[in-house]
Write a protein that holds these residues in place. Structure first.
Motif, mmCIF file in Angstrom:
data_model
loop_
_atom_site.group_PDB
_atom_site.id
_atom_site.type_symbol
_atom_site.label_atom_id
_atom_site.label_comp_id
_atom_site.label_asym_id
_atom_site.label_seq_id
_atom_site.Cartn_x
_atom_site.Cartn_y
_atom_site.Cartn_z
ATOM 1 N N UNK A 1 27.109 -13.999 -60.630
ATOM 2 C CA UNK A 1 26.407 -14.925 -59.745
ATOM 3 C C UNK A 1 26.116 -14.299 -58.399
ATOM 4 N N UNK A 2 25.622 -15.116 -57.451
ATOM 5 C CA UNK A 2 25.123 -14.599 -56.186
ATOM 6 C C UNK A 2 26.174 -13.835 -55.383
ATOM 7 N N UNK A 3 25.678 -12.971 -54.524
ATOM 8 C CA UNK A 3 26.531 -12.128 -53.702
ATOM 9 C C UNK A 3 27.236 -12.957 -52.615
ATOM 10 N N UNK A 4 28.441 -12.552 -52.276
ATOM 11 C CA UNK A 4 29.158 -13.139 -51.147
ATOM 12 C C UNK A 4 29.616 -14.568 -51.370
ATOM 13 N N UNK A 5 29.872 -14.941 -52.611
ATOM 14 C CA UNK A 5 30.245 -16.338 -52.884
ATOM 15 C C UNK A 5 31.738 -16.484 -53.194
ATOM 16 N N UNK A 6 32.392 -15.346 -53.449
ATOM 17 C CA UNK A 6 33.838 -15.397 -53.646
ATOM 18 C C UNK A 6 34.341 -14.903 -54.996
ATOM 19 N N UNK A 7 33.537 -14.135 -55.713
ATOM 20 C CA UNK A 7 33.956 -13.653 -57.038
ATOM 21 C C UNK A 7 35.116 -12.662 -56.940
ATOM 22 N N UNK A 8 34.958 -11.670 -56.062
ATOM 23 C CA UNK A 8 36.010 -10.653 -55.933
ATOM 24 C C UNK A 8 37.293 -11.270 -55.391
ATOM 25 N N UNK A 9 37.142 -12.111 -54.399
ATOM 26 C CA UNK A 9 38.314 -12.774 -53.801
ATOM 27 C C UNK A 9 39.056 -13.559 -54.879
ATOM 28 N N UNK A 10 38.302 -14.249 -55.732
ATOM 29 C CA UNK A 10 38.923 -15.022 -56.805
ATOM 30 C C UNK A 10 39.670 -14.102 -57.766
ATOM 31 N N UNK A 11 39.037 -12.991 -58.116
ATOM 32 C CA UNK A 11 39.681 -12.043 -59.029
ATOM 33 C C UNK A 11 40.994 -11.522 -58.468
ATOM 34 N N UNK A 12 40.998 -11.292 -57.154
ATOM 35 C CA UNK A 12 42.190 -10.732 -56.510
ATOM 36 C C UNK A 12 43.312 -11.755 -56.343
ATOM 37 N N UNK A 13 42.955 -13.048 -56.318
ATOM 38 C CA UNK A 13 43.956 -14.038 -55.895
ATOM 39 C C UNK A 13 44.264 -15.153 -56.897
ATOM 40 N N UNK A 14 43.318 -15.506 -57.770
ATOM 41 C CA UNK A 14 43.549 -16.702 -58.600
ATOM 42 C C UNK A 14 44.321 -16.392 -59.879
ATOM 43 N N UNK A 15 45.064 -17.379 -60.340
ATOM 44 C CA UNK A 15 45.859 -17.204 -61.559
ATOM 45 C C UNK A 15 47.111 -16.388 -61.264
ATOM 46 N N UNK A 16 47.641 -15.755 -62.300
ATOM 47 C CA UNK A 16 48.899 -15.037 -62.162
ATOM 48 C C UNK A 16 48.653 -13.608 -61.678
#
Ligand SMILES: Nc1ncnc2c1ncn2[C@@H]1O[C@H](COP(=O)(O)OP(=O)(O)OP(=O)(O)O)[C@@H](O)[C@H]1O
Ligand SMILES: [Mg+2]
Length: 242
Positions: A32-47
Protein backbone atom coordinates in the motif's frame (compact mmCIF):
# COMPACT_ATOMS: atom_id res chain seq x y z
CA UNK A 1 2.15 -16.13 25.62
CA UNK A 2 1.75 -12.73 24.05
CA UNK A 3 -1.29 -10.64 24.95
CA UNK A 4 -3.87 -10.45 22.19
CA UNK A 5 -4.67 -6.96 20.92
CA UNK A 6 -8.12 -5.44 21.26
CA UNK A 7 -9.26 -5.31 17.62
CA UNK A 8 -12.76 -3.84 17.74
CA UNK A 9 -11.89 -0.13 17.29
CA UNK A 10 -9.31 -0.62 14.55
CA UNK A 11 -9.60 0.25 10.85
CA UNK A 12 -10.29 -2.90 8.81
CA UNK A 13 -6.72 -3.37 7.56
CA UNK A 14 -5.24 -3.28 11.07
CA UNK A 15 -7.99 -5.50 12.38
CA UNK A 16 -7.15 -8.03 9.67
CA UNK A 17 -3.45 -7.93 10.55
CA UNK A 18 -4.17 -8.39 14.25
CA UNK A 19 -6.47 -11.32 13.56
CA UNK A 20 -3.84 -13.01 11.39
CA UNK A 21 -1.00 -12.44 13.88
CA UNK A 22 -3.18 -13.52 16.83
CA UNK A 23 -4.07 -16.69 14.91
CA UNK A 24 -0.39 -17.54 14.57
CA UNK A 25 0.09 -16.60 10.89
CA UNK A 26 3.82 -16.10 10.51
CA UNK A 27 4.14 -14.87 6.91
CA UNK A 28 2.38 -11.65 5.85
CA UNK A 29 2.86 -9.12 3.06
CA UNK A 30 1.87 -5.55 3.91
CA UNK A 31 1.43 -3.40 0.82
CA UNK A 32 0.00 0.00 0.00
CA UNK A 33 0.87 3.70 -0.01
CA UNK A 34 4.17 5.04 1.26
CA UNK A 35 4.55 6.41 4.78
CA UNK A 36 1.41 4.83 6.21
CA UNK A 37 3.02 2.55 8.78
CA UNK A 38 3.81 -0.79 7.12
CA UNK A 39 7.42 -1.03 8.30
CA UNK A 40 6.58 0.24 11.77
CA UNK A 41 3.88 -2.42 12.02
CA UNK A 42 6.29 -5.14 10.92
CA UNK A 43 8.79 -4.06 13.54
CA UNK A 44 6.32 -3.78 16.41
CA UNK A 45 3.04 -5.70 16.02
CA UNK A 46 2.42 -9.25 17.19
CA UNK A 47 5.07 -11.32 18.92
CA UNK A 48 8.39 -9.51 18.51
CA UNK A 49 9.76 -10.24 21.96
CA UNK A 50 12.66 -12.24 20.48
CA UNK A 51 13.69 -9.26 18.36
CA UNK A 52 12.76 -7.63 15.06
CA UNK A 53 15.38 -7.51 12.32
CA UNK A 54 14.99 -5.33 9.28
CA UNK A 55 16.32 -6.14 5.83
CA UNK A 56 15.99 -3.18 3.50
CA UNK A 57 16.04 -4.43 -0.08
CA UNK A 58 17.93 -2.47 -2.72
CA UNK A 59 19.49 -3.27 -6.07
CA UNK A 60 22.92 -3.19 -4.44
CA UNK A 61 22.22 -5.56 -1.59
CA UNK A 62 24.09 -8.83 -1.35
CA UNK A 63 23.78 -12.09 0.53
CA UNK A 64 25.91 -10.45 3.20
CA UNK A 65 22.81 -8.45 4.18
CA UNK A 66 20.62 -11.54 4.24
CA UNK A 67 22.67 -14.38 5.74
CA UNK A 68 25.89 -12.60 6.66
CA UNK A 69 29.55 -12.67 5.73
CA UNK A 70 33.12 -12.04 6.78
CA UNK A 71 34.01 -8.45 7.60
CA UNK A 72 37.41 -6.95 8.47
CA UNK A 73 37.84 -7.07 12.24
CA UNK A 74 40.19 -4.07 12.38
CA UNK A 75 43.17 -6.27 13.36
CA UNK A 76 44.01 -7.55 9.90
CA UNK A 77 41.69 -10.51 10.19
CA UNK A 78 38.08 -11.24 9.44
CA UNK A 79 35.05 -11.72 11.58
CA UNK A 80 31.76 -13.37 10.65
CA UNK A 81 28.69 -11.14 11.05
CA UNK A 82 25.18 -12.58 10.75
CA UNK A 83 22.81 -10.95 8.27
CA UNK A 84 19.26 -9.90 9.15
CA UNK A 85 17.54 -13.14 8.14
CA UNK A 86 19.94 -15.30 10.13
CA UNK A 87 19.62 -12.97 13.13
CA UNK A 88 15.84 -13.33 12.95
CA UNK A 89 16.12 -17.14 12.71
CA UNK A 90 18.22 -17.13 15.88
CA UNK A 91 16.06 -14.53 17.64
CA UNK A 92 17.00 -14.33 21.30
CA UNK A 93 18.70 -17.73 21.31
CA UNK A 94 15.69 -19.67 22.55
CA UNK A 95 12.97 -18.28 20.33
CA UNK A 96 12.92 -17.09 16.71
CA UNK A 97 12.50 -13.38 15.97
CA UNK A 98 10.76 -11.32 13.30
CA UNK A 99 12.31 -10.62 9.91
CA UNK A 100 11.02 -7.53 8.11
CA UNK A 101 11.82 -7.72 4.42
CA UNK A 102 11.31 -4.09 3.51
CA UNK A 103 10.69 -2.94 -0.09
CA UNK A 104 10.86 -6.57 -1.22
CA UNK A 105 10.18 -5.70 -4.87
CA UNK A 106 13.57 -3.92 -4.99
CA UNK A 107 15.61 -7.01 -4.09
CA UNK A 108 18.07 -8.03 -6.79
CA UNK A 109 18.09 -11.38 -8.55
CA UNK A 110 21.14 -12.56 -6.62
CA UNK A 111 19.51 -12.37 -3.24
CA UNK A 112 16.12 -13.68 -4.29
CA UNK A 113 17.37 -17.26 -4.20
CA UNK A 114 18.75 -16.74 -0.69
CA UNK A 115 15.56 -15.03 0.44
CA UNK A 116 13.56 -17.98 -0.88
CA UNK A 117 15.69 -20.36 1.16
CA UNK A 118 15.50 -18.26 4.32
CA UNK A 119 11.72 -17.85 4.02
CA UNK A 120 11.02 -21.50 3.28
CA UNK A 121 8.70 -23.40 5.58
CA UNK A 122 10.38 -24.07 8.94
CA UNK A 123 10.55 -27.84 8.28
CA UNK A 124 12.59 -27.38 5.09
CA UNK A 125 14.64 -24.33 5.98
CA UNK A 126 18.27 -24.74 6.94
CA UNK A 127 21.49 -22.85 6.33
CA UNK A 128 25.09 -24.01 6.57
CA UNK A 129 27.84 -21.74 7.79
CA UNK A 130 30.41 -21.62 4.94
CA UNK A 131 33.42 -22.00 7.22
CA UNK A 132 32.38 -23.88 10.33
CA UNK A 133 29.80 -26.11 8.62
CA UNK A 134 27.41 -25.35 11.47
CA UNK A 135 23.83 -26.03 10.35
CA UNK A 136 21.31 -23.43 11.49
CA UNK A 137 17.54 -23.81 11.40
CA UNK A 138 14.93 -21.17 12.23
CA UNK A 139 13.96 -21.32 15.89
CA UNK A 140 10.30 -21.74 16.77
CA UNK A 141 8.54 -18.41 16.70
CA UNK A 142 10.38 -17.07 13.64
CA UNK A 143 8.05 -14.86 11.61
CA UNK A 144 8.45 -12.72 8.52
CA UNK A 145 6.65 -9.65 7.25
CA UNK A 146 7.40 -8.28 3.79
CA UNK A 147 6.49 -4.73 2.80
CA UNK A 148 6.12 -3.15 -0.61
CA UNK A 149 4.54 -0.16 -2.35
CA UNK A 150 3.52 -2.14 -5.40
CA UNK A 151 -0.23 -2.72 -5.63
CA UNK A 152 -0.24 -5.83 -7.78
CA UNK A 153 1.14 -8.85 -5.94
CA UNK A 154 1.41 -10.59 -9.32
CA UNK A 155 4.50 -8.44 -9.91
CA UNK A 156 6.38 -10.24 -7.13
CA UNK A 157 8.31 -13.35 -8.11
CA UNK A 158 5.85 -16.25 -7.82
CA UNK A 159 7.94 -18.48 -5.58
CA UNK A 160 8.47 -15.68 -3.08
CA UNK A 161 4.84 -14.49 -3.11
CA UNK A 162 3.70 -18.10 -2.70
CA UNK A 163 5.46 -18.27 0.66
CA UNK A 164 3.24 -15.40 1.82
CA UNK A 165 -0.40 -16.36 1.24
CA UNK A 166 -1.73 -13.54 3.42
CA UNK A 167 -1.45 -10.09 1.85
CA UNK A 168 -3.01 -7.05 3.51
CA UNK A 169 -3.31 -3.65 1.87
CA UNK A 170 -2.66 -1.00 4.51
CA UNK A 171 -4.87 1.96 3.59
CA UNK A 172 -5.17 3.82 6.91
CA UNK A 173 -2.69 4.99 9.55
CA UNK A 174 -2.77 2.97 12.76
CA UNK A 175 -4.64 4.77 15.58
CA UNK A 176 -1.45 4.69 17.64
CA UNK A 177 0.39 6.53 14.84
CA UNK A 178 -2.22 9.27 14.87
CA UNK A 179 -1.47 9.88 18.54
CA UNK A 180 1.90 11.27 17.41
CA UNK A 181 0.03 14.11 15.70
CA UNK A 182 -1.71 17.08 17.31
CA UNK A 183 -5.45 16.30 17.57
CA UNK A 184 -6.52 18.83 14.91
CA UNK A 185 -4.41 17.10 12.22
CA UNK A 186 -5.57 13.54 12.84
CA UNK A 187 -8.77 13.43 10.84
CA UNK A 188 -7.14 15.11 7.86
CA UNK A 189 -4.21 12.69 8.06
CA UNK A 190 -6.61 9.75 7.88
CA UNK A 191 -8.41 11.25 4.88
CA UNK A 192 -5.20 11.97 2.96
CA UNK A 193 -3.30 8.76 3.73
CA UNK A 194 -4.65 6.86 0.72
CA UNK A 195 -5.86 9.71 -1.48
CA UNK A 196 -4.19 8.61 -4.73
CA UNK A 197 -2.00 11.30 -6.30
CA UNK A 198 -3.02 13.81 -3.59
CA UNK A 199 -1.88 11.43 -0.86
CA UNK A 200 -0.01 12.92 2.12
CA UNK A 201 2.04 10.49 4.17
CA UNK A 202 2.25 10.27 7.94
CA UNK A 203 5.87 11.33 7.64
CA UNK A 204 4.79 14.62 6.04
CA UNK A 205 2.19 15.24 8.73
CA UNK A 206 4.70 14.55 11.51
CA UNK A 207 7.12 17.06 9.93
CA UNK A 208 4.38 19.65 9.33
CA UNK A 209 3.17 19.38 12.90
CA UNK A 210 6.67 19.88 14.28
CA UNK A 211 7.50 22.78 11.94
CA UNK A 212 4.30 24.73 12.41
CA UNK A 213 4.98 25.00 16.13
CA UNK A 214 8.10 27.07 15.46
CA UNK A 215 7.72 28.69 12.03
CA UNK A 216 3.93 28.95 11.62
CA UNK A 217 1.58 27.03 9.37
CA UNK A 218 2.24 28.86 6.09
CA UNK A 219 5.99 28.40 6.24
CA UNK A 220 5.63 24.85 7.56
CA UNK A 221 3.44 23.98 4.54
CA UNK A 222 5.90 25.54 2.16
CA UNK A 223 8.84 23.64 3.69
CA UNK A 224 6.94 20.33 3.81
CA UNK A 225 5.03 20.37 0.53
CA UNK A 226 6.95 22.64 -1.86
CA UNK A 227 4.87 23.36 -4.98
CA UNK A 228 1.80 21.71 -3.42
CA UNK A 229 1.94 24.04 -0.39
CA UNK A 230 -0.74 26.54 -1.44
CA UNK A 231 -3.28 23.89 -2.38
CA UNK A 232 -2.72 22.00 0.89
CA UNK A 233 -2.72 25.18 2.99
CA UNK A 234 -6.11 26.11 1.49
CA UNK A 235 -7.49 22.65 2.22
CA UNK A 236 -6.22 22.80 5.80
CA UNK A 237 -7.86 26.22 6.27
CA UNK A 238 -11.20 24.83 5.04
CA UNK A 239 -10.84 22.18 7.76
CA UNK A 240 -10.15 24.89 10.33
CA UNK A 241 -6.53 23.72 10.80
CA UNK A 242 -4.02 26.54 11.35
N1 LIG B 1 1.81 2.89 15.01
C1 LIG B 1 2.69 3.91 14.92
N2 LIG B 1 3.04 4.60 16.03
C2 LIG B 1 3.93 5.62 15.94
N3 LIG B 1 4.51 6.02 14.80
C3 LIG B 1 4.20 5.36 13.67
C4 LIG B 1 3.28 4.27 13.66
N4 LIG B 1 3.14 3.83 12.39
C5 LIG B 1 3.96 4.60 11.65
N5 LIG B 1 4.60 5.52 12.40
C6 LIG B 1 5.55 6.52 11.90
O1 LIG B 1 5.10 6.98 10.63
C7 LIG B 1 6.18 7.06 9.69
C8 LIG B 1 5.89 6.18 8.49
O2 LIG B 1 5.80 4.82 8.89
P1 LIG B 1 6.51 3.64 8.07
O3 LIG B 1 7.94 3.96 7.81
O4 LIG B 1 6.21 2.38 8.79
O5 LIG B 1 5.70 3.70 6.69
P2 LIG B 1 5.71 2.69 5.47
O6 LIG B 1 4.30 2.36 5.17
O7 LIG B 1 6.66 1.58 5.73
O8 LIG B 1 6.28 3.63 4.31
P3 LIG B 1 7.15 3.21 3.00
O9 LIG B 1 6.22 2.47 2.10
O10 LIG B 1 7.55 4.54 2.41
O11 LIG B 1 8.29 2.41 3.45
C9 LIG B 1 7.43 6.67 10.45
O12 LIG B 1 8.04 7.85 10.91
C10 LIG B 1 6.92 5.86 11.63
O13 LIG B 1 7.77 5.94 12.73
MG1 LIG C 1 8.46 1.04 4.85
Amino acid sequence: MVAKTETSALPECWKALDECLNAGIDRVILYGPSGIGKTYAGMTLGDVEAGAFRLVCTEDMTNLDVTGGFMPNGKGGFLWLDGSALKAWKGNGTKGGRLIVDEVDKASGDVFATLLAMLDSPESASWEHPETGEVVKPLNGFSAIMTTNIENMGELPTALADRFPIRIRIDAPHPSALLRLSPDLREYAVRMADAGDDRISLRAFIALDKLRASVGMERACSLTFGHRAKQILDALKVDGIR
